[in-house]
Motif scaffolding. Structure first.
Motif, short mmCIF file in Angstrom:
data_model
loop_
_atom_site.label_atom_id
_atom_site.label_comp_id
_atom_site.label_asym_id
_atom_site.label_seq_id
_atom_site.Cartn_x
_atom_site.Cartn_y
_atom_site.Cartn_z
N SER A 39 0.82 -1.22 0.00
CA SER A 39 0.00 0.00 0.00
C SER A 39 0.85 1.27 0.00
O SER A 39 0.32 2.37 0.02
CB SER A 39 -0.93 0.00 1.22
N GLY A 40 2.16 1.12 0.00
CA GLY A 40 3.02 2.30 -0.10
C GLY A 40 3.34 2.95 1.25
O GLY A 40 3.97 4.00 1.29
N GLN A 41 2.91 2.34 2.35
CA GLN A 41 3.22 2.92 3.66
C GLN A 41 4.71 2.84 3.97
O GLN A 41 5.27 3.74 4.60
CB GLN A 41 2.45 2.19 4.76
N GLU B 124 7.06 2.93 1.78
CA GLU B 124 7.71 3.92 0.94
C GLU B 124 7.78 5.26 1.67
O GLU B 124 8.80 5.94 1.66
CB GLU B 124 6.88 4.04 -0.34
N ARG B 125 6.68 5.62 2.31
CA ARG B 125 6.64 6.86 3.09
C ARG B 125 7.71 6.83 4.18
O ARG B 125 8.45 7.78 4.38
CB ARG B 125 5.22 7.03 3.66
N LEU B 126 7.81 5.69 4.87
CA LEU B 126 8.80 5.57 5.95
C LEU B 126 10.21 5.69 5.40
O LEU B 126 11.09 6.32 6.01
CB LEU B 126 8.64 4.24 6.68
N GLN B 127 10.43 5.09 4.24
CA GLN B 127 11.76 5.16 3.62
C GLN B 127 12.10 6.61 3.28
O GLN B 127 13.20 7.08 3.54
CB GLN B 127 11.79 4.31 2.36
N LEU B 128 11.14 7.33 2.71
CA LEU B 128 11.38 8.71 2.32
C LEU B 128 11.65 9.59 3.53
O LEU B 128 12.30 10.62 3.43
CB LEU B 128 10.18 9.25 1.53
N ARG C 238 10.21 -1.19 -0.70
CA ARG C 238 9.33 -1.14 -1.86
C ARG C 238 9.27 -2.49 -2.53
O ARG C 238 10.15 -3.32 -2.35
CB ARG C 238 9.87 -0.17 -2.91
N GLU D 151 12.83 -3.69 -7.20
CA GLU D 151 14.22 -3.50 -6.80
C GLU D 151 14.32 -2.54 -5.62
O GLU D 151 13.38 -1.90 -5.24
CB GLU D 151 15.04 -2.95 -7.98
N GLY D 152 15.49 -2.41 -5.08
CA GLY D 152 15.63 -1.47 -3.98
C GLY D 152 16.64 -2.02 -3.02
O GLY D 152 16.87 -1.49 -1.97
N PRO E 110 18.40 3.01 -7.23
CA PRO E 110 19.79 3.06 -7.69
C PRO E 110 19.87 3.49 -9.15
O PRO E 110 18.95 3.23 -9.93
CB PRO E 110 20.27 1.62 -7.51
N ARG F 1 18.52 13.31 4.40
CA ARG F 1 17.14 12.99 4.04
C ARG F 1 16.14 13.92 4.72
O ARG F 1 15.10 14.24 4.16
CB ARG F 1 16.86 11.54 4.41
N GLY G 34 2.54 7.39 -3.71
CA GLY G 34 2.02 6.34 -2.83
C GLY G 34 1.23 6.90 -1.65
O GLY G 34 1.00 8.09 -1.52
N GLU G 35 0.84 5.98 -0.75
CA GLU G 35 -0.04 6.33 0.36
C GLU G 35 0.76 6.74 1.60
O GLU G 35 1.96 6.57 1.65
CB GLU G 35 -0.88 5.10 0.70
N GLY G 36 0.10 7.28 2.60
CA GLY G 36 0.77 7.76 3.81
C GLY G 36 0.87 6.70 4.88
O GLY G 36 1.33 5.60 4.64
#
Lengths: 275, 302
Positions: free
Chosen positions: A97-99, A101-105, A271, A274-275, B70, B91, B100-102
């Motif tokens: 769900s992309g949650q 991804e938010r944490l990574q950012l 994610r 890849e990553g 990368p 960062r 994406g979502e929150g």
């Protein structure tokens, strides 16, 4: 480049602080997921009731009533489900769900994210056991741990087992494929582990290769440790090693936690792809 | 006129004024090149819009700049560091509004903002963020019950929460209604005037024209052009299209000297029916830059 007058921005909060705030968040999210709450808390007592009703007259080696032997197994299974299965499934979903991804950012340290999961698992596992033990004690006359030493065993085995299960769940969440595929794989693995680890049958009745395979995973040690807390001292003679193997249990579970966290910090994916 | 933007600068030169410096960036997916030697400069304090068709590599580019994807080759410096190896302190200076979502869907908007405030060295207050993106009335609503546009606004709030020096937005207004979009533009202008560097991708040319100091058009894995919105495609813009009706059919001539064409026409005809002279707008220039419209100037469509 040295001339860049980067405004004196303080360092971001420590991993420990983020981890702590994540424990609160994870607990809040857990208790808002009604199905998950009902399943986690109802499954162990329901299983105990079913198995004790069907096989209640059976006795295990050493003349131990079935319910007493089974309580150790079902307590271990409950911990495994709230740690390994729930965590693995949740992470796969959060990734999809992309949650994550938010944490990574946000630069979240993976270990802070793991800590949030572990804290939530420890609290829910404690609540789960607090519900299961009275059912066993008052419904099936299963004696609770005999003295302080047995209670201490119960506590450290439960805590280490929950942490090892969490780590195993984090590792399993990295399985390739969609969240649905991961969930299926994790459920299958959980069921197989339960049978291999002597949750439902006496561990001694299992074939040797099954015993050896199970010894690689935490559930076998968690179950054995639980038996050492709930069964009388003499029952240790009926274990594979002829004793409770507390040292080895602690070692295997701790190794799972420590080595597992180090491996997961490297392999963890925020994610899909890849990553 | 000023095509100096395209002339590559060596990496490291003038870093005090550069928020982003990219040289020769390459990225391929399974052998298919997406970025083929991209050069890009974003100056500190400017608002830069990256335009391009779907699949042109906009998201890939900004994900590489964010340090979450990368790269295969090239040099990248963002806020003085290489994103591939930069740490948490770096960062925290970058805010991202991703597609994406929150946080968890079962959290309310306020809970989400309160929680993530604890991830930054310095955070804007939840009340300030709620009012900036117009979510005050939905503060107590769970994220799972928000509309698509409201979720986008929450994502914007999360992106600016840590007072970033560089704000990166990937198609920020997709799914927003016109009112929310206007309010968002206002927010971006305020951030820019506070000195925040802004890098955004968008499908909307009006958005780029409205917000950006400079626009880069991504096509074929490189920037086809970089310029302020009203100067984009300078060579293309000089070409006007003269169109008229002759014997019931529409004729078109593209020229840099419409006056001369008109003089010739009027020398032959006393009256020229359906006569129009059009200069290409941003959209025409964009479409030609990305190769969607090879040569024809579609005067009829305007």
């Amino acid at each position: 480049m040295t001339a860049v007058p980067t405004s004196a921005r303080p360092a971001p909060p420590s991993a420990a602080r983020i981890g702590l705030s994540r424990v609160g968040l994870e607990l809040r999210l857990f208790f808002r997921e009604r199905q998950q709450v009902v399943f986690s808390f109802a499954y162990p007592p329901v299983m105990l009731v079913i198995f004790a009703s069907v096989l209640g007259a059976d006795e295990r080696p050493g003349g131990i009533p079935f319910a007493q032997y089974f309580l150790a197994g079902i307590a271990a299974t409950g911990i495994m489900l709230t740690s390994f299965q729930a965590v693995g499934t949740a992470i796969a979903g959060e990734r999809e769900s992309g949650q994550l991804e938010r944490l990574q950012l946000l630069g979240t340290p993976p270990v802070a994210y793991f800590a949030g999961k572990a804290g939530q698992v420890l609290v829910t596992a404690a609540a789960q056991l607090a519900l299961l033990l009275p059912v066993a004690r008052y419904g099936y006359d299963v004696p609770l741990p005999a003295d302080l030493a047995h209670w201490a065993t119960f506590l450290w085995v439960a805590a280490l087992g929950a942490l090892a299960g969490t780590v195993l769940g984090i590792a399993a969440s990295a399985l390739p494929g969609s969240a649905t595929a991961t969930t299926t794989a994790i459920s299958a693995l959980a069921i197989v582990l339960q049978f291999f680890s002597g949750v439902f049958f006496g561990f001694l009745e299992l074939p040797g290769w099954m015993q050896q395979a199970a010894a690689l995973f935490p559930l076998k040690w968690l179950t054995q440790g639980m038996r050492s807390a709930f069964l009388p001292e003499e029952a240790g003679a009926f274990e594979v090693a002829g004793g409770w193997e507390h040292g080895r249990t602690a070692l295997v579970l701790a190794a799972w936690v420590i080595i597992g966290v180090m491996v997961c910090m490297r392999t963890f994916r925020w994610r899909r792809g890849e990553g | 006129m000023t095509t100096t933007e395209l002339a590559p600068l060596p990496v490291g030169s003038g870093t005090t004024s550069a928020a982003v410096t990219v040289r020769g960036l390459t990225k391929r997916y399974g052998g298919r090149p997406v970025l083929a030697g991209l050069d890009l400069d974003v100056r500190r304090g400017e608002c830069f819009a990256l335009l391009g068709p779907n699949g042109a590599g906009k998201t890939t580019t900004i994900e590489i700049l964010e340090g979450v994807r990368p790269r295969d080759g090239g040099d990248v410096v963002v806020l003085g560091e290489d994103p591939a190896v930069a740490g948490r302190g770096w960062r925290d200076r970058i805010g991202v509004v991703a597609q994406g979502e929150g946080g968890g869907a079962a959290l309310s908007v306020r809970e989400t903002l309160d929680h993530f405030a604890g991830y930054h060295a310095t955070s804007r207050s939840t009340a300030e963020l709620l009012s900036a993106v117009g979510l005050e009335e939905s503060a107590g609503v769970r994220v799972e019950r928000l509309s698509g546009g409201q979720r986008r606004r929450l994502a914007v709030a999360l992106g600016v929460q840590g007072r970033p020096e560089l704000l990166v937005l990937d198609e920020p207004t997709t799914g927003m209604d016109p009112v929310a979009r206007r309010r968002f533009w206002e927010l971006i202008r305020e951030l820019r005037s506070d000195g925040t560097t802004i890098l955004l991708t968008t499908h909307y040319l009006d958005e780029a024209a409205e917000l950006a100091d400079r626009v880069g058009v991504l096509a074929g894995g490189r920037l086809a052009d970089v310029a302020p919105p009203d100067e984009l495609g300078a060579a293309l813009r000089r070409q006007s299209t003269v169109s008229w009706l002759e014997d019931g059919a529409r004729r078109r001539v593209r020229t840099e000297e419409p006056g001369a064409v008109l003089r010739d026409l009027l020398a032959v005809h006393a009256e020229v029916p359906g006569l129009t002279v059009t200069r290409p707008g941003l959209e025409d220039v964009y479409l030609r830059l990305v190769g969607a419209v090879p040569t024809a100037a579609d005067g009829d469509l305007r």
